[in-house]
Design an enzyme around this catalytic site. Sequence first.
Site, PDB file in Angstrom:
ATOM      1  CG  ASN A 154      -0.475  -0.132   2.510  1.00 11.96           C
ATOM      2  OD1 ASN A 154       0.625  -0.514   2.629  1.00 11.96           O
ATOM      3  ND2 ASN A 154      -1.183   0.370   3.504  1.00 11.96           N
ATOM      4  CB  SER A 231      -1.810  -9.018   6.995  1.00 14.92           C
ATOM      5  OG  SER A 231      -1.152  -9.959   6.622  1.00 14.92           O
ATOM      6  CD  GLU A 250       5.519   0.024  12.567  1.00 13.04           C
ATOM      7  OE1 GLU A 250       4.200   0.223  12.603  1.00 13.04           O
ATOM      8  OE2 GLU A 250       6.346   0.847  13.051  1.00 13.04           O
ATOM      9  CB  CYS A 284      -1.744   0.509   8.398  1.00 15.12           C
ATOM     10  SG  CYS A 284      -0.798   1.699   8.179  1.00 15.12           S
TER      11      CYS A 284
HETATM   12  P1  NAP Z   1       0.647  -9.033   3.543  1.00 12.28           P
HETATM   13  O1  NAP Z   1      -0.362  -9.829   2.798  1.00 12.28           O
HETATM   14  O2  NAP Z   1       0.738  -9.376   4.908  1.00 12.28           O
HETATM   15  O3  NAP Z   1       1.786  -8.791   2.917  1.00 12.28           O
HETATM   16  C1  NAP Z   1       3.025  -8.162   3.377  1.00 12.28           C
HETATM   17  C2  NAP Z   1       4.325  -8.831   2.908  1.00 12.28           C
HETATM   18  O4  NAP Z   1       4.512  -9.968   3.422  1.00 12.28           O
HETATM   19  C3  NAP Z   1       4.376  -8.867   1.271  1.00 12.28           C
HETATM   20  O5  NAP Z   1       5.702  -8.557   0.860  1.00 12.28           O
HETATM   21  C4  NAP Z   1       4.132 -10.449   1.305  1.00 12.28           C
HETATM   22  O6  NAP Z   1       4.608 -11.034   0.055  1.00 12.28           O
HETATM   23  C5  NAP Z   1       4.920 -10.941   2.610  1.00 12.28           C
HETATM   24  N1  NAP Z   1       4.467 -12.254   3.076  1.00 12.28           N
HETATM   25  C6  NAP Z   1       3.410 -12.874   2.776  1.00 12.28           C
HETATM   26  N2  NAP Z   1       3.443 -14.091   3.459  1.00 12.28           N
HETATM   27  C7  NAP Z   1       4.761 -14.014   3.773  1.00 12.28           C
HETATM   28  C8  NAP Z   1       5.410 -15.259   4.172  1.00 12.28           C
HETATM   29  N3  NAP Z   1       4.827 -16.469   4.802  1.00 12.28           N
HETATM   30  N4  NAP Z   1       6.828 -14.802   4.696  1.00 12.28           N
HETATM   31  C9  NAP Z   1       7.428 -13.782   4.459  1.00 12.28           C
HETATM   32  N5  NAP Z   1       6.619 -12.901   3.863  1.00 12.28           N
HETATM   33  C10 NAP Z   1       5.338 -13.039   3.585  1.00 12.28           C
HETATM   34  O7  NAP Z   1      -0.038  -7.451   3.482  1.00 12.28           O
HETATM   35  P2  NAP Z   1      -0.544  -6.531   2.554  1.00 12.28           P
HETATM   36  O8  NAP Z   1      -1.689  -7.012   2.039  1.00 12.28           O
HETATM   37  O9  NAP Z   1       0.615  -6.439   1.352  1.00 12.28           O
HETATM   38  O10 NAP Z   1      -0.517  -5.121   3.253  1.00 12.28           O
HETATM   39  C11 NAP Z   1      -1.723  -4.942   3.909  1.00 12.28           C
HETATM   40  C12 NAP Z   1      -1.372  -4.823   5.316  1.00 12.28           C
HETATM   41  O11 NAP Z   1      -0.322  -4.143   5.809  1.00 12.28           O
HETATM   42  C13 NAP Z   1      -2.712  -4.431   6.244  1.00 12.28           C
HETATM   43  O12 NAP Z   1      -3.011  -5.166   7.163  1.00 12.28           O
HETATM   44  C14 NAP Z   1      -2.241  -2.986   6.641  1.00 12.28           C
HETATM   45  O13 NAP Z   1      -2.827  -2.469   7.844  1.00 12.28           O
HETATM   46  C15 NAP Z   1      -0.677  -3.489   7.031  1.00 12.28           C
HETATM   47  N6  NAP Z   1       0.034  -1.928   6.968  1.00 12.28           N
HETATM   48  C16 NAP Z   1       0.683  -1.770   8.227  1.00 12.28           C
HETATM   49  C17 NAP Z   1       1.319  -0.476   8.158  1.00 12.28           C
HETATM   50  C18 NAP Z   1       2.349  -0.292   9.480  1.00 12.28           C
HETATM   51  O14 NAP Z   1       2.835   0.728   9.232  1.00 12.28           O
HETATM   52  N7  NAP Z   1       1.544  -0.501  10.571  1.00 12.28           N
HETATM   53  C19 NAP Z   1       1.615   0.271   7.071  1.00 12.28           C
HETATM   54  C20 NAP Z   1       1.207  -0.274   5.914  1.00 12.28           C
HETATM   55  C21 NAP Z   1       0.305  -1.290   5.746  1.00 12.28           C
HETATM   56  P3  NAP Z   1       3.705 -11.243  -1.226  1.00 12.28           P
HETATM   57  O15 NAP Z   1       3.229  -9.798  -1.576  1.00 12.28           O
HETATM   58  O16 NAP Z   1       4.615 -12.118  -2.207  1.00 12.28           O
HETATM   59  O17 NAP Z   1       2.628 -12.065  -0.807  1.00 12.28           O
END
Ligand code: NAP
Length: 476
Positions: A154, A231, A250, A284
């Site tokens: 995002n 996530s 995060e 987020c």
């Molecule tokens: P996500 O599905 O959890 O993916 C985040 C990252 O993790 C991606 O690079 C993903 O790779 C990787 N990943 C997935 N499975 C993994 C595994 N088993 N081992 C290692 N890495 C893995 O999250 P998203 O949909 O991209 O982002 C949305 C989430 O991020 C929301 O919940 C949002 O609130 C949160 N967020 C938090 C913040 C903060 O600062 N607190 C900021 C922005 C977003 P792939 O893309 O290759 O699957």
Amino acid sequence: MAVTARERKLLLDGEWVETGEWHEVRSPYSGDVVGRVARAGASETQRAVDAAARAMSEPLPAYARAEILARTADLVAERQEEIARTICDEAGKPIKTARVEAERAVSTFQAAAAEARTLAGDVVPMDASPAGVGKVAYTARVPIGVVGAISPFNFPFNLVAHKVAPALAAGCAVVLKPASQTPLSALMLAELEAEAGLPPGWLNVLVGRASEIGDVLVADERVRLISFTGSAEVGWKLRERAARKKVLLELGNATPVIVEADADVGDAAAKTAAHAFAFAGQSCISVQRIYVARSAHDEFLAGFLPRVEALQVGDPADDATDVGPVIDEDAKERILDWIEEAKAQGAAVLAGGEPNEEGLLRPTVLGDVTPEMKVSCLEVFGPLCTVSPYDSLEEAFELANGTEYGLQAGIFTGSVKTAMAAGSALEFGGVLVNEAPTFRADQMPYGGVKASGNTKEGPRYSVREMTEERLVVIAR
Ligand code: NAP
């Protein structure tokens, strides 16, 4: 319309490499291919960790790290429009919002450059106890080791900057895995780092199957810290699997805002209308749950709903667009299911509630919701918010805290006393007063409590996480 498709190789030990396999990046708006990227697996990840460990065996002095980071900030500023277009193409982020992200990344690099120059330990007052008399002691901050960085879709440029810039400021080499949906921005950032003079091995970027890359980062002991933004589901599992590493998380939120009757209700309506739907709610800290004092509820809706209806939904590349697509069809279907489920349980649709003629989700406002509904207690991550009245401030705090998440929360009030009460009562990493809780400046300590994470980002805070304090005691 998307710009011309780009082809990108991976950055490994200072070389741009192909792997024989390609990963296609598609526009979430048009479905067109906007780029293709060499796909990495376990062996490339291992090579990346080897390269990072080798790089760290010849440390870069602080002034050199600071100069590289400052030069990167200048390059980001020079190429802001190109960066914004890349973010817009691959994430579907409206171009005006993407420009803000690119601009913010300049501050992130500047702040990290400042940290690199000022990072220092303490002098310990040894004669403050009888045991220390005759001794001199100081602490030094030493780089923790290779940093594994995993970033979400995002904020595909600035959240990568929030990992890479402080790691380099701290003297750590990085193995970066950006989100598969948005790798082009991360690879562009890597190109700018190389242009800024970063020597080989200090930044390695891998795009590929998350579990394969993640498994190597978890297993290799030279990766001493994993910095993960994404996530809660993925993040907390990763931390469990990497018990001997520092894992910085995060994660998500279900962001609440309280509007008191003594607030500037029009200002609250304007700020929340803008911040519940920017990037289709995929931040987020997107405003998700709005609680309004019952006596101000109608006035709030009268200011809020027309602003929501006026938001332009459409092509993210269009300068006039406020709200573009969500990241993919699965996300869209999930959000529509949650709306239907809330309606079946008695929620009223006050705006939106369905896709527009182009199939993009319209900004949606729900009333008559209950705390148990998914739209209230889980992270929607879409263009949807709820508005509910409350009768007392205590009730509002209880409603706002009624989630497993705790990243940022907001309150609009004209009373300093109420603002301070909110600062104490709201169980979140950050409490914003008279500002939407979607606000973030990049030098702020930013991070959540409860299920939302376990650290603070912002270069000053990340640099401390990415260094260890070493004590040196010298007997005279
Ligand atoms: P996500 O599905 O959890 O993916 C985040 C990252 O993790 C991606 O690079 C993903 O790779 C990787 N990943 C997935 N499975 C993994 C595994 N088993 N081992 C290692 N890495 C893995 O999250 P998203 O949909 O991209 O982002 C949305 C989430 O991020 C929301 O919940 C949002 O609130 C949160 N967020 C938090 C913040 C903060 O600062 N607190 C900021 C922005 C977003 P792939 O893309 O290759 O699957």
